[in-house]
Enzyme design. Structure first.
Site, PDB file in Angstrom:
ATOM      1  N   HIS A  48       5.105  77.968  12.903  1.00 22.75           N
ATOM      2  CA  HIS A  48       4.457  78.758  11.869  1.00 22.75           C
ATOM      3  C   HIS A  48       4.573  78.006  10.561  1.00 22.75           C
ATOM      4  CE1 HIS A  48       3.513  82.179   9.270  1.00 22.75           C
ATOM      5  NE2 HIS A  48       2.953  82.706  10.347  1.00 22.75           N
ATOM      6  N   ASP A  82       2.363  85.795  18.117  1.00 25.04           N
ATOM      7  CA  ASP A  82       1.368  85.713  19.180  1.00 25.04           C
ATOM      8  C   ASP A  82       1.947  85.348  20.536  1.00 25.04           C
ATOM      9  OD1 ASP A  82      -0.805  86.423  17.686  1.00 25.04           O
ATOM     10  OD2 ASP A  82      -1.044  84.411  16.876  1.00 25.04           O
TER      11      ASP A  82
HETATM   12  N1  ACO Z   1       3.810  72.775  19.585  1.00 26.23           N
HETATM   13  C1  ACO Z   1       4.259  71.511  19.468  1.00 26.23           C
HETATM   14  N2  ACO Z   1       4.510  70.890  18.296  1.00 26.23           N
HETATM   15  C2  ACO Z   1       4.275  71.602  17.187  1.00 26.23           C
HETATM   16  C3  ACO Z   1       3.815  72.930  17.217  1.00 26.23           C
HETATM   17  C4  ACO Z   1       3.581  73.515  18.478  1.00 26.23           C
HETATM   18  N3  ACO Z   1       3.126  74.767  18.579  1.00 26.23           N
HETATM   19  N4  ACO Z   1       3.656  73.387  15.954  1.00 26.23           N
HETATM   20  C5  ACO Z   1       4.029  72.379  15.154  1.00 26.23           C
HETATM   21  N5  ACO Z   1       4.398  71.294  15.895  1.00 26.23           N
HETATM   22  C6  ACO Z   1       4.923  70.031  15.385  1.00 26.23           C
HETATM   23  C7  ACO Z   1       3.818  69.166  14.797  1.00 26.23           C
HETATM   24  O1  ACO Z   1       3.245  68.323  15.772  1.00 26.23           O
HETATM   25  C8  ACO Z   1       4.565  68.407  13.731  1.00 26.23           C
HETATM   26  O2  ACO Z   1       5.329  67.401  14.372  1.00 26.23           O
HETATM   27  P1  ACO Z   1       5.581  65.968  13.610  1.00 26.23           P
HETATM   28  O3  ACO Z   1       6.388  66.318  12.399  1.00 26.23           O
HETATM   29  O4  ACO Z   1       6.293  65.152  14.611  1.00 26.23           O
HETATM   30  O5  ACO Z   1       4.209  65.456  13.262  1.00 26.23           O
HETATM   31  C9  ACO Z   1       5.562  69.451  13.180  1.00 26.23           C
HETATM   32  O6  ACO Z   1       5.803  70.338  14.296  1.00 26.23           O
HETATM   33  C10 ACO Z   1       5.035  70.219  11.991  1.00 26.23           C
HETATM   34  O7  ACO Z   1       3.779  70.773  12.342  1.00 26.23           O
HETATM   35  P2  ACO Z   1       2.589  71.065  11.348  1.00 26.23           P
HETATM   36  O8  ACO Z   1       1.303  71.026  12.096  1.00 26.23           O
HETATM   37  O9  ACO Z   1       2.713  70.209  10.143  1.00 26.23           O
HETATM   38  O10 ACO Z   1       2.890  72.562  10.943  1.00 26.23           O
HETATM   39  P3  ACO Z   1       1.897  73.501  10.200  1.00 26.23           P
HETATM   40  O11 ACO Z   1       2.720  74.369   9.327  1.00 26.23           O
HETATM   41  O12 ACO Z   1       0.774  72.761   9.577  1.00 26.23           O
HETATM   42  O13 ACO Z   1       1.258  74.358  11.415  1.00 26.23           O
HETATM   43  C11 ACO Z   1       0.825  76.028  12.988  1.00 26.23           C
HETATM   44  C12 ACO Z   1       1.588  75.647  11.708  1.00 26.23           C
HETATM   45  C13 ACO Z   1      -0.676  75.769  12.798  1.00 26.23           C
HETATM   46  C14 ACO Z   1       1.013  77.520  13.243  1.00 26.23           C
HETATM   47  C15 ACO Z   1       1.378  75.198  14.163  1.00 26.23           C
HETATM   48  O14 ACO Z   1       2.749  75.430  14.326  1.00 26.23           O
HETATM   49  C16 ACO Z   1       0.618  75.447  15.458  1.00 26.23           C
HETATM   50  O15 ACO Z   1      -0.430  74.841  15.690  1.00 26.23           O
HETATM   51  N6  ACO Z   1       1.139  76.367  16.346  1.00 26.23           N
HETATM   52  C17 ACO Z   1       0.456  76.719  17.549  1.00 26.23           C
HETATM   53  C18 ACO Z   1      -0.676  77.705  17.238  1.00 26.23           C
HETATM   54  C19 ACO Z   1      -0.157  79.096  16.913  1.00 26.23           C
HETATM   55  O16 ACO Z   1       0.684  79.637  17.614  1.00 26.23           O
HETATM   56  N7  ACO Z   1      -0.706  79.689  15.839  1.00 26.23           N
HETATM   57  C20 ACO Z   1      -0.368  81.032  15.415  1.00 26.23           C
HETATM   58  C21 ACO Z   1       0.263  81.026  14.079  1.00 26.23           C
HETATM   59  S1  ACO Z   1       0.808  82.637  13.659  1.00 26.23           S
HETATM   60  C22 ACO Z   1      -0.583  83.457  13.265  1.00 26.23           C
HETATM   61  O17 ACO Z   1      -1.561  82.964  12.760  1.00 26.23           O
HETATM   62  C23 ACO Z   1      -0.566  84.868  13.561  1.00 26.23           C
END
Ligand code: ACO
Length: 435
Positions: A311, A369
């Site tokens: 998140h 979720d």
């Molecule tokens: N699975 C694997 N790796 C992940 C995940 C994940 N779900 N989420 C983040 N990471 C990793 C990224 O690859 C990144 O790794 P790195 O530092 O080695 O490059 C690090 O964790 C940081 O990730 P960011 O993408 O910079 O985090 P951001 O805050 O931009 O993204 C998000 C947040 C979009 C929710 C992300 O965690 C994601 O895509 N999760 C899966 C989708 C999801 O469940 N969304 C629902 C969000 S809650 C809602 O809207 C109700």
């Protein structure tokens, strides 16, 4: 940037004596905020923050999140207390008006909302314009946007009474629109709302009833539905809420703004995640394959994410995910499902992730979720309706945030700037002279 004792920060351009003092603004709780409104006019620089991770785009009194501690408050009340003791319409009153209602206010509010549950009959014909296999979110975007073509008498955003009625209309009509989206997809007759039922019961009724036989709403499932709506009602300045605010900052009418929010919510990184979680669990299939999938998630080349994890704000367990996990047990028990393979698989995935350094070091925990899709599936909702349910709940948050913005005398049109990295100014070259 360096903090100073008198409540400001000073930025100094390296190698010069040019500096600017920026006031620090303090909220009730949460980090202080540097006020950069004069930074460009007085110092000639912009700030660069793609994704707005460090930018407070507005002042708000509605929702507070402490992502490190896993805290979520609606108007100061912890989500756990509201989930356990409140109802969705009471929470809607709280978000919209700032306080929990007393008994008389609660009755008034309930009546005010439920009086508006029907749709203008002509809106029915909108549905026929869509293919039956359209994604329900596509239909939601269209029909909610169309409300502004039907309710001209509540479109003046500067009139408090119009704002009040538009809010009631949206909260009341979105469940009807959502249920009809489903009925249209499966080829069943639209079921008209019943105002003698409560909000969640009425929604389940419109989703599941058919004219040919009586339908009794299960109190346990209605309570679960109400809880899911409470948990999704608002979440600070997330992508869809910011979209609603940005659209609303131009003076656009509330129905158009909420349609914009629905479009933004649709994406798999936001509201579409609960649908994506179920697809992912379905593909993995069994707990034995969980580790293999986790290896893929950790391999950056695979571009695979563990959906329902991570998140932007929570760097701890999302408090809503905990409540969802408990609700999952209750719903499965009510439905007599002793072993749900998807729930077992989800819990197995969670256990693996919580012990894995990849997830620990990046502070990736289950978000709301991760479990909501399993509950919704057990309740009989098709996967394609999951994000629609999220939109039904979030309409309350969106309209509360929109109202707060419109009523804020300092509101200005939202207009971010950019770091331009394109071509510098150059002269037009006639086509025959181009290389
Ligand atoms: N699975 C694997 N790796 C992940 C995940 C994940 N779900 N989420 C983040 N990471 C990793 C990224 O690859 C990144 O790794 P790195 O530092 O080695 O490059 C690090 O964790 C940081 O990730 P960011 O993408 O910079 O985090 P951001 O805050 O931009 O993204 C998000 C947040 C979009 C929710 C992300 O965690 C994601 O895509 N999760 C899966 C989708 C999801 O469940 N969304 C629902 C969000 S809650 C809602 O809207 C109700």
């Amino acid at each position: 940037m360096s903090g100073t004792a008198d409540g400001s920060v000073t930025i100094t351009r390296d190698g010069t004596n040019q500096s600017i003092r920026l006031p620090l603004l303090a909220g009730t709780i949460g980090p202080e905020v540097a006020d950069i409104r004069k930074l460009y006019s007085d110092f000639g620089i912009f700030t660069f923050d793609p994704g707005y991770g460090g930018t407070a785009a507005c002042e708000s009194k509605i929702t507070y999140i402490d992502g490190d501690e896993g805290v979520l408050l609606y108007r100061g009340y912890p989500i756990e207390q509201l989930a356990e003791q409140s109802t969705f319409l009471e929470v809607a009153h709280l978000l919209l008006n700032g306080e929990l209602p007393n008994k008389a206010e609660a009755e008034d509010f309930h009546q005010g909302v439920m009086l508006h549950t029907m749709l203008h009959e002509q809106l029915r014909s909108f549905y026929n314009g869509f293919r039956r296999d359209a994604h329900p979110m596509a239909v939601m975007c269209g029909v909610v946007g169309a409300l502004s073509a039907f309710y001209h008498d509540s479109l003046d955003i500067n009139n408090p009474e119009h704002r009040r009625i538009s809010a009631f209309r949206l909260i009341a009509k979105v469940p009807t629109i959502a249920a009809w989206t489903y009925k249209y997809a499966i080829g069943q007759p639209f079921v008209y709302p019943r105002n003698d039922l409560n909000y969640a019961e009425n929604f389940l009724y419109m989703m599941n009833a058919v004219p040919a036989e009586p339908y009794q709403v299960s109190p346990v499932l209605a309570r679960a539905m109400d809880l899911i709506l409470i948990l999704h009602a608002d979440h600070e300045q997330n992508a869809s809420t910011s979209t609603v605010r940005l659209a609303g900052s131009t003076g656009a009418n509330p129905f158009a703004c909420i349609a914009a929010g629905i479009a933004s919510l649709w994406g798999p990184a936001h509201g579409g995640a609960n649908e994506a979680v179920l697809k992912m669990l379905g593909e993995i299939g069994t707990p034995e394959k969980a580790r293999e999938f986790m290896a893929r998630v950790k391999d950056k080349q695979s571009h695979t994410r563990l959906m329902g994890f991570g998140h932007r704000v929570y760097k701890n367990y999302d408090p809503r995910a905990k409540i969802m996990q408990q609700t999952c047990h209750a719903v499965l028990a009510e439905l007599g499902i002793k072993d749900d393979p998807l729930f077992d698989l989800a819990m197995e995935m969670e256990q693996i992730a919580l012990k894995d350094d990849y997830f620990i070091s990046r502070k990736l925990y289950p978000n709301v979720d991760f479990y909501s899709g399993i509950i919704l599936k057990a309740m009989g909702f098709p996967t394609s309706m999951f994000t629609v349910l999220f939109a039904v709940a979030r309409t309350v948050g969106w309209i509360s945030q929109w109202k707060e913005m419109v009523e804020d005398p300092t509101n200005r049109i939202g207009r971010p700037r950019q770091l331009y990295t394109g071509a510098p100014m150059r002269d037009y070259v006639p086509v025959g002279q181009r290389g």
